[in-house]
Design a protein around this motif. Sequence first.
Motif, mmCIF file in Angstrom:
data_model
loop_
_atom_site.group_PDB
_atom_site.id
_atom_site.type_symbol
_atom_site.label_atom_id
_atom_site.label_comp_id
_atom_site.label_asym_id
_atom_site.label_seq_id
_atom_site.Cartn_x
_atom_site.Cartn_y
_atom_site.Cartn_z
ATOM 1 N N SER A 80 17.588 -25.308 -14.541
ATOM 2 C CA SER A 80 17.614 -24.079 -13.763
ATOM 3 C C SER A 80 18.961 -23.924 -13.065
ATOM 4 C CB SER A 80 16.475 -24.088 -12.745
ATOM 5 O OG SER A 80 16.420 -22.883 -12.036
ATOM 6 N N ASN A 123 21.850 -13.690 -9.483
ATOM 7 C CA ASN A 123 20.974 -13.770 -10.648
ATOM 8 C C ASN A 123 20.553 -15.212 -10.878
ATOM 9 O OD1 ASN A 123 23.377 -14.802 -11.515
ATOM 10 N ND2 ASN A 123 23.608 -13.460 -13.275
ATOM 11 N N GLU A 124 19.492 -15.363 -11.628
ATOM 12 C CA GLU A 124 18.918 -16.663 -11.975
ATOM 13 C C GLU A 124 18.993 -16.841 -13.475
ATOM 14 O OE1 GLU A 124 14.971 -16.534 -10.524
ATOM 15 O OE2 GLU A 124 15.538 -16.082 -8.454
ATOM 16 N N SER A 125 19.229 -18.061 -13.906
ATOM 17 C CA SER A 125 19.372 -18.325 -15.330
ATOM 18 C C SER A 125 18.958 -19.758 -15.627
ATOM 19 C CB SER A 125 20.807 -18.069 -15.796
ATOM 20 O OG SER A 125 21.707 -18.935 -15.123
#
Length: 504
Positions: free
Chosen positions: A249, A227-229
């Motif tokens: 990021s 996942n990206e957050s």
Amino acid sequence: MIINTVILCILMSSSVLGQKSTQIPIPECPALEKGDTYTQSEFLSRLAHECRYDRLLLPTYQTGDVVYVHASAYVYFIQPAEAHDLNFKLHFLLQLRWTDPRLAYALYSPERTKIIGESDLRSRIWVPHLYMSNEQSSSLMGTDSKDVLISIAPDGEVLFSRRMQAVLYCWMNLQKFPFDDQKCSMNLESWKYNASILRLMWEKDNPVRLSSELHLTEYSLLDYWTNESVVRGDIVNMRLGGGRSGNYSALKFTFKLGREVGYYLMDYFIPSMMIVAMSWVTFWLQADASAPRITLGTSTMLSFITLASSQAKTLPKVSYIKASEIWFLGCTGFIFSALVEFAFVNTIWRRKKVVSLKKVNSKYILKSTLTPRLARKELQKELQESSPQLSKSRSCSSLQQETSSDPAGPAYNNYLTVHSFPSAMNLPTITTQSYDDLVVRAGGNGRRHNNSGSEGSDEPPKHHTWTQMTPQEIATWIDKRSRVLFPLLFIFFNVLYWTFVYCL
């Protein structure tokens, strides 16, 4: 005067020429045309020359666009450490991909398909600075030359690869140990540039790939995902480099591990079940066999504590209760209860009084055993209700004696009974009579009285049939019931425990 003026002009002109000669000449940018005629090193030195390339600036510093860095990983090895370390070791290949328009060379060297270099090429171009936020220790893998590889495509696309080994923290939840599932992750974050300048993204196709030779020992890999957050940089706690505030990021790769319980079943649970079952052997030994029963009980207790302590050494000292500790407390309770049962029946065995019971069942046996005086009072009250003759007699409790030298046995109590005689006698005669004989005789009189009073009736006499048991019989009776009760309770405990482990 004219001569002096000429000399002065000559000196001034010479000083001006000297100043011009001390200035550093501006280097000329080497030409990039006919790049195919140069070697890779020569062409790269011209392409990344300082006159046209600054490695400290972002690739899009002129346009102000966001630099998108795409990441992917190839995992060679995962080694979860012991639970008390709360970490795991990871060997992986990290690949970063971005586009740097300043390095596009398709117009200058059309026949060159790729520029490949190692650490020397990395020192010439701009590379994003990423770090692992949950890192305990990490290093690049390799021998003399670290395993770093950089390739530049003709359109300026840069592919940066490096092999790494890292020890990462994994905050485990051990409440269901050893039937637990753990989620561990690798967190990648931007160190220098915030999200408005640099954005981290996973590759769309297979961002994380696992080696076909990847094998785990204590765990099994159940699942993994990415996942990206965006994380918030804080100046107060200096989460990011330089304590700069802003949104940064971040990327996360998480894998779910399930602990293999085969080892714990064979080395902990099944042996502990056998140790608990061994403690029940004492129920088949005679109650007065103190030496073997004490030896067996204490040895099983010490064996189980040793087994449990060896397993608990691998766990951190956490404040909550774990599933393994519930099992430990349950088994310890069963072993300790077997010891208490032996002490109980051994105490009863050594008594010398015969116990009178209304009924031979658990309620009355335990009640008369735990409170013998109260049971005797209830017996006397019951007999008085069934026989009026007993209500006319008075027992002298001050003369009650319990001596082991009585020929009739230690279980008989002597009472003084006053009987009425005809008026011709001036003084009553005092006789000593056994209480048990009195009970039997009074019971017989009561039965005859009841039968005579209800002659011709089919109703049974209203009285209770009392029986007697020796202490040895009571102790044996308790042991026989314990042989069945303890296994049934342990089976019930196992049903509750394994239901909690696998269903909750």
